[in-house]
Design an enzyme around this catalytic site. Structure first.
Site, PDB file in Angstrom:
ATOM      1  N   ARG A 105       0.880  -1.182   0.000  1.00 23.82           N
ATOM      2  CA  ARG A 105       0.000   0.000   0.000  1.00 23.82           C
ATOM      3  C   ARG A 105       0.907   1.219   0.000  1.00 23.82           C
ATOM      4  O   ARG A 105       1.585   1.499   1.001  1.00 23.82           O
ATOM      5  CB  ARG A 105      -0.932  -0.005   1.211  1.00 23.82           C
ATOM      6  CG  ARG A 105      -1.631   1.328   1.394  1.00 23.82           C
ATOM      7  CD  ARG A 105      -2.753   1.312   2.405  1.00 23.82           C
ATOM      8  NE  ARG A 105      -3.933   0.653   1.864  1.00 23.82           N
ATOM      9  CZ  ARG A 105      -5.157   0.805   2.351  1.00 23.82           C
ATOM     10  NH1 ARG A 105      -5.376   1.589   3.393  1.00 23.82           N
ATOM     11  NH2 ARG A 105      -6.179   0.174   1.814  1.00 23.82           N
ATOM     12  N   HIS A 132      -7.178   0.798  -6.642  1.00 25.61           N
ATOM     13  CA  HIS A 132      -7.451  -0.050  -5.476  1.00 25.61           C
ATOM     14  C   HIS A 132      -8.147  -1.328  -5.957  1.00 25.61           C
ATOM     15  O   HIS A 132      -9.328  -1.564  -5.673  1.00 25.61           O
ATOM     16  CB  HIS A 132      -8.330   0.709  -4.486  1.00 25.61           C
ATOM     17  CG  HIS A 132      -8.323   0.129  -3.095  1.00 25.61           C
ATOM     18  ND1 HIS A 132      -7.550  -0.951  -2.737  1.00 25.61           N
ATOM     19  CD2 HIS A 132      -9.017   0.488  -1.982  1.00 25.61           C
ATOM     20  CE1 HIS A 132      -7.757  -1.228  -1.459  1.00 25.61           C
ATOM     21  NE2 HIS A 132      -8.643  -0.369  -0.977  1.00 25.61           N
ATOM     22  N   GLN A 135     -10.125  -3.787  -3.649  1.00 21.04           N
ATOM     23  CA  GLN A 135     -11.453  -3.294  -3.299  1.00 21.04           C
ATOM     24  C   GLN A 135     -12.457  -3.669  -4.392  1.00 21.04           C
ATOM     25  O   GLN A 135     -13.588  -4.094  -4.109  1.00 21.04           O
ATOM     26  CB  GLN A 135     -11.407  -1.768  -3.111  1.00 21.04           C
ATOM     27  CG  GLN A 135     -12.718  -1.172  -2.664  1.00 21.04           C
ATOM     28  CD  GLN A 135     -13.146  -1.660  -1.288  1.00 21.04           C
ATOM     29  OE1 GLN A 135     -12.388  -1.566  -0.339  1.00 21.04           O
ATOM     30  NE2 GLN A 135     -14.358  -2.180  -1.183  1.00 21.04           N
ATOM     31  N   ASP A 225     -17.240   7.179  -1.879  1.00 19.21           N
ATOM     32  CA  ASP A 225     -16.007   7.089  -1.083  1.00 19.21           C
ATOM     33  C   ASP A 225     -15.705   8.501  -0.579  1.00 19.21           C
ATOM     34  O   ASP A 225     -16.324   9.482  -1.027  1.00 19.21           O
ATOM     35  CB  ASP A 225     -14.863   6.546  -1.965  1.00 19.21           C
ATOM     36  CG  ASP A 225     -13.537   6.394  -1.234  1.00 19.21           C
ATOM     37  OD1 ASP A 225     -13.536   6.313   0.014  1.00 19.21           O
ATOM     38  OD2 ASP A 225     -12.489   6.345  -1.911  1.00 19.21           O
ATOM     39  N   CYS A 264     -16.541   1.904   0.285  1.00 19.59           N
ATOM     40  CA  CYS A 264     -15.364   1.060   0.550  1.00 19.59           C
ATOM     41  C   CYS A 264     -14.896   1.175   1.987  1.00 19.59           C
ATOM     42  O   CYS A 264     -14.183   0.300   2.472  1.00 19.59           O
ATOM     43  CB  CYS A 264     -14.245   1.420  -0.408  1.00 19.59           C
ATOM     44  SG  CYS A 264     -13.730   3.139  -0.292  1.00 19.59           S
ATOM     45  N   ARG A 292     -13.857  -8.356   1.274  1.00 24.70           N
ATOM     46  CA  ARG A 292     -12.416  -8.165   1.075  1.00 24.70           C
ATOM     47  C   ARG A 292     -11.671  -9.449   1.441  1.00 24.70           C
ATOM     48  O   ARG A 292     -10.735  -9.852   0.764  1.00 24.70           O
ATOM     49  CB  ARG A 292     -11.908  -6.995   1.943  1.00 24.70           C
ATOM     50  CG  ARG A 292     -12.424  -5.617   1.528  1.00 24.70           C
ATOM     51  CD  ARG A 292     -11.848  -5.174   0.200  1.00 24.70           C
ATOM     52  NE  ARG A 292     -10.396  -5.176   0.188  1.00 24.70           N
ATOM     53  CZ  ARG A 292      -9.620  -4.180   0.636  1.00 24.70           C
ATOM     54  NH1 ARG A 292     -10.172  -3.081   1.110  1.00 24.70           N
ATOM     55  NH2 ARG A 292      -8.300  -4.265   0.559  1.00 24.70           N
TER      56      ARG A 292
HETATM   57  N1   CP Z   1     -11.359  -0.004   2.044  1.00 25.11           N
HETATM   58  C1   CP Z   1     -10.101  -0.093   2.525  1.00 25.11           C
HETATM   59  O1   CP Z   1      -9.128  -0.352   1.800  1.00 25.11           O
HETATM   60  O2   CP Z   1      -9.998   0.102   3.862  1.00 25.11           O
HETATM   61  P1   CP Z   1      -8.640   0.315   4.671  1.00 25.11           P
HETATM   62  O3   CP Z   1      -8.044   1.613   4.203  1.00 25.11           O
HETATM   63  O4   CP Z   1      -9.042   0.342   6.111  1.00 25.11           O
HETATM   64  O5   CP Z   1      -7.712  -0.824   4.354  1.00 25.11           O
HETATM   65  N1  NVA Z   2      -9.902   6.850  -1.549  1.00 27.25           N
HETATM   66  C1  NVA Z   2      -9.529   6.433  -0.214  1.00 27.25           C
HETATM   67  C2  NVA Z   2      -9.746   4.971  -0.090  1.00 27.25           C
HETATM   68  C3  NVA Z   2      -9.394   4.371   1.246  1.00 27.25           C
HETATM   69  C4  NVA Z   2      -9.637   2.899   1.286  1.00 27.25           C
HETATM   70  C5  NVA Z   2      -8.095   6.808   0.052  1.00 27.25           C
HETATM   71  O1  NVA Z   2      -7.265   6.656  -0.827  1.00 27.25           O
HETATM   72  O2  NVA Z   2      -7.807   7.300   1.143  1.00 27.25           O
END
Ligand code: CP
Ligand code: NVA
Length: 307
Positions: A105, A132, A135, A225, A264, A292
């Site tokens: 990540r 992502h 997701q 989101d 999400c 997930r």
């Molecule tokens: N939706 C998602 O990826 O959640 P987190 O950021 O908590 O991993």
């Molecule tokens: N768009 C959000 C998604 C988190 C799962 C971010 O990037 O923070």
């Protein structure tokens, strides 16, 4: 092992491979629910490298590896000092010598590309600024279970044209959903991403609009989101002003009576979604979050060729 099987975004897989992963996810869930003893990833290790916070991604990957008989190692920013203590490419080559797969990540998608270029094991994108895809796997499982087993449904994204939206649009294109992406003009998804989503001949459609009312009308499900993603904190005031003035909040006034909602998570109640809608019977978000786990068990089993 075929190390080209990296999962930077959903269209690193063909539509047939995507269908295989979704099918494996469903099968693994049923096997786990039945209590079948099943350790397809025994002695396999997933390294998980996080530059940003996470709840769902971290816990679902780690739990998934445990349920599959393998092991996951969490590496946070303090542990490896990504790009600071040593170059990304050195981290990638080192971790590849220990772990069977890596989930990363990262803020910058270019860092993911560099990590992948030097990895000798499968790499999974657990979220970058651009995509992502994990997701999206969970989203598609949820839509298939609740709306249409053949993906004959209309789905609408309302909000930011962000990482989650981009991967979702491409995933919709791959499975043939009728997808409308509604964003303010200045936060729209790039044409290049829409082109990717429209590449597939799966029978759906990918439309865009800047009008939330038009987008929500008749939708089977509306997905949203946060308006300000991780790493965008400096743009917070500017982005909130754009989304508020355009009435992009998902609330009861916007939704038809039968429309369900996806998010999400994490959610910011009172910003992109109203508290009553978030807590209502329309919400599929907890099953979406659970998916997930199932989706990623399918993904890891596929990538490690361990079905
Ligand atoms: N939706 C998602 O990826 O959640 P987190 O950021 O908590 O991993
Ligand atoms: N768009 C959000 C998604 C988190 C799962 C971010 O990037 O923070």
């Amino acid at each position: 092992m075929d190390v080209t099987r990296q999962f930077r975004d959903v269209d690193d897989f063909s539509p047939a491979e995507l269908e295989t992963v979704l099918g494996m996810a469903t099968d693994l869930k049923e096997r786990f629910d039945r209590g079948d003893s099943d350790d397809p990833l025994a002695n396999r290790t997933l390294a998980m490298l996080f530059e940003k916070p996470s709840t769902r991604t971290r816990v679902s990957f780690e739990t998934g590896m445990t349920q599959l008989g393998g092991h996951a190692i969490f590496l946070g920013p303090e542990d490896v000092g990504l790009g600071g203590r040593e170059p990304t490419r050195d981290l990638s080559r080192t971790i590849s010598r220990y772990a069977d797969a890596v989930m990363v990540r990262l803020f910058d998608h270019a860092d993911l590309e560099e990590f992948c270029a030097f990895a000798t094991v499968p790499v999974v994108n657990g979220l970058t600024d651009l995509a992502h895809p994990c997701q999206t796997l969970a989203d598609l499982l949820t839509i298939r279970k609740h709306l249409a087993s053949d993906f004959d449904a209309s789905v609408t994204w309302i909000g930011d044209g962000n990482n989650v939206a981009r991967s979702f649009a491409v995933g919709c294109g791959m499975v043939g959903l009728d997808c409308t992406i509604c964003t303010p003009a200045e936060y729209a998804i790039e044409e290049s991403v829409l082109d990717r989503a429209r590449t597939f001949d799966a029978g759906g459609s990918i439309e865009t609009t800047t009008d939330p009312r038009e987008a929500a009308a008749g939708a089977d499900v509306v997905y949203t989101d946060v308006w300000v993603s991780m790493g965008e904190e400096a743009q917070r005031e500017e982005k909130l002003a754009a989304f508020k003035s355009g009435d992009f909040q998902v609330n009861d006034a916007l939704l038809d009576s039968g429309t369900e909602i996806l998010h999400c998570l994490p959610a910011h109640r009172g910003e992109e979604i109203s508290e009553p809608v978030f807590e209502s019977d329309r919400s599929l978000v907890w099953e979406q979050a659970e998916n997930r786990l199932h989706a990623q068990k399918g993904l890891l089993t596929f990538l490690l060729d361990a079905a």
